[in-house]
Design a protein around this motif. Structure first.
Motif, mmCIF file in Angstrom:
data_model
loop_
_atom_site.group_PDB
_atom_site.id
_atom_site.type_symbol
_atom_site.label_atom_id
_atom_site.label_comp_id
_atom_site.label_asym_id
_atom_site.label_seq_id
_atom_site.Cartn_x
_atom_site.Cartn_y
_atom_site.Cartn_z
ATOM 1 N N HIS A 133 -2.857 5.051 -0.866
ATOM 2 C CA HIS A 133 -3.268 3.808 -1.512
ATOM 3 C C HIS A 133 -2.250 2.686 -1.421
ATOM 4 N N THR A 134 -1.022 2.974 -0.971
ATOM 5 C CA THR A 134 -0.026 1.906 -0.851
ATOM 6 C C THR A 134 0.069 1.360 0.570
ATOM 7 N N GLU A 135 -0.630 1.995 1.514
ATOM 8 C CA GLU A 135 -0.579 1.584 2.914
ATOM 9 C C GLU A 135 -1.749 0.668 3.265
ATOM 10 N N LYS A 136 -1.555 -0.128 4.311
ATOM 11 C CA LYS A 136 -2.657 -0.913 4.838
ATOM 12 C C LYS A 136 -3.638 0.045 5.494
ATOM 13 N N SER A 152 1.224 -20.796 -2.762
ATOM 14 C CA SER A 152 0.685 -19.865 -3.762
ATOM 15 C C SER A 152 0.279 -18.564 -3.072
ATOM 16 N N ARG A 153 0.402 -17.462 -3.800
ATOM 17 C CA ARG A 153 0.105 -16.147 -3.232
ATOM 18 C C ARG A 153 -1.226 -15.632 -3.775
ATOM 19 N N ILE A 154 -2.090 -15.218 -2.853
ATOM 20 C CA ILE A 154 -3.390 -14.687 -3.246
ATOM 21 C C ILE A 154 -3.607 -13.330 -2.570
ATOM 22 N N GLY A 155 -4.015 -12.350 -3.348
ATOM 23 C CA GLY A 155 -4.151 -10.987 -2.852
ATOM 24 C C GLY A 155 -5.563 -10.660 -2.393
ATOM 25 N N SER A 156 -5.634 -9.882 -1.308
ATOM 26 C CA SER A 156 -6.914 -9.406 -0.795
ATOM 27 C C SER A 156 -6.654 -8.189 0.082
ATOM 28 N N SER A 157 -7.583 -7.222 0.035
ATOM 29 C CA SER A 157 -7.458 -6.035 0.876
ATOM 30 C C SER A 157 -8.289 -6.157 2.141
ATOM 31 N N SER A 158 -8.937 -7.289 2.338
ATOM 32 C CA SER A 158 -9.944 -7.443 3.382
ATOM 33 C C SER A 158 -9.592 -8.571 4.349
ATOM 34 N N CYS A 217 -1.731 -12.209 0.771
ATOM 35 C CA CYS A 217 -0.950 -10.972 0.831
ATOM 36 C C CYS A 217 -1.868 -9.762 0.674
ATOM 37 N N ASP A 218 -1.479 -8.661 1.315
ATOM 38 C CA ASP A 218 -2.297 -7.453 1.271
ATOM 39 C C ASP A 218 -2.274 -6.873 -0.140
ATOM 40 N N LEU A 219 -3.441 -6.434 -0.593
ATOM 41 C CA LEU A 219 -3.579 -5.910 -1.955
ATOM 42 C C LEU A 219 -4.379 -4.623 -1.920
ATOM 43 N N ARG A 220 -3.756 -3.508 -2.282
ATOM 44 C CA ARG A 220 -4.453 -2.226 -2.344
ATOM 45 C C ARG A 220 -4.482 -1.745 -3.792
#
Length: 309
Positions: A48-51, A122-128, A145-148
């Motif tokens: 869960h911490t990896e891309k 500004s930083r915005i998180g997304s996993s997609s 930024c990558d978000l898991r």
């Protein structure tokens, strides 16, 4: 008739909530049925911490659940349809798809009301990657930024100030009664199958199938079926920066599709309509047009990028 069923599910709070929805619907039709939900940890959950694209991409949230289904350890599997690859084991099938929840994406932030309000840096998180491209298309000043992690983990990161905002699927927030966290509904083109819960079974298990078919929503099933044709023709998965949404009526359908390069220099959007009976040809023709207009090179460049990670 089988009077006991075991549902296979990922172990997150959202996955269990979705399995509980299926359980409740089954009990409404078959009150004497005994139903157990069995938690199964998938490859995507373990890392869960990896891309996601570092460890295979397609099927990382369903593989172990399908293996349990094939070994008869469970009787049915409950999935978010956006996680299900277009190629599933030959002995299995998606027998039913529940009525679709809101398929939109949601903007969440402690500080900002809208994605457009976020200032440079500004930083915005997304996993997609699909969201990544559409976020930058809407506001090129932000850093994505990558978000898991599961929904609760992501919300904790947001409220701890690890990022200024994030984008998530609206349906997951609604199913967990977290609608109050949504600041803005985004009109992004969603992932294929987003908002839809699918039930996978063994093809030869007629007793289970007879029960599961009672839960199927024909409109949603047709929409997701056509969206998955798009995904297959584009040789894509939930990791790629592409999306599609189909809207079905009784005999006809309309659709919108999206694919974009990670630098947002090439963004291809298409809309169209057709007859459901001719859906595969209509979608296939659109895919060929998209690929020839630059979609093929977008997919190749992303594939090259994955190989270099």
């Amino acid at each position: 008739m089988k009077d006991r069923l075991i549902i296979g599910s990922r172990g997150s709070r959202l996955a269990i909530a979705q399995s509980e929805i299926v359980k409740t619907l089954l009990l409404s039709h078959f009150p004497s049925l005994q139903i157990e939900i069995q938690k199964i940890q998938t490859s995507g959950d373990k890392l869960h911490t990896e891309k996601i694209y570092k460890f295979g991409g397609k099927g990382v949230f369903v593989k172990e659940i399908e293996e349990a289904l094939l070994s008869n350890s469970i009787d049915l599997a409950v999935h978010s349809m956006k996680d299900v690859p277009t190629d599933i084991p030959p002995a299995l099938e998606i027998a039913s798809i529940l009525k679709r929840e809101d398929a939109s994406d949601a903007f969440l932030s402690v500080t900002y009301e809208r994605l457009e309000d976020m200032p440079k840096g500004s930083r915005i998180g997304s996993s997609s990657l699909r969201r990544h491209v559409q976020i930058l298309e809407r506001n090129p000043n932000v850093d994505v930024c990558d978000l898991r992690g599961n929904v609760d983990t992501r919300l904790k990161k947001l409220k701890a100030g690890e990022m200024d905002a994030m984008v998530m699927a609206t349906c997951g927030l609604k199913r967990l009664n977290l609608e109050q966290e949504i600041r803005q509904s985004l009109n992004f083109v969603p992932a294929v199958g987003q908002g839809a819960i699918g039930i996978e079974i063994r093809k030869d298990d007629k007793k289970v199938k007879d029960k599961i078919l009672r839960l199927n929503d024909e409109k949603t099933y047709n929409e997701v079926f056509l969206e998955r044709i798009f995904l297959k023709k584009m040789n894509g998965g939930c990791l790629l920066p592409l999306g599609a949404k189909v809207f079905c009526s009784s005999q006809d359908f309309s659709f919108e599709t999206f694919i974009g390069s990670l630098d947002t220099q090439v963004i291809l959007k298409h809309k169209g309509k057709g007859k459901i009976s001719e859906g595969e040809k209509t979608i296939s023709d659109v895919c060929e047009k998209i690929l020839n207009e630059g979609g093929r090179e977008i997919l190749r460049s992303i594939e090259r990028g994955f190989k270099n990670i």
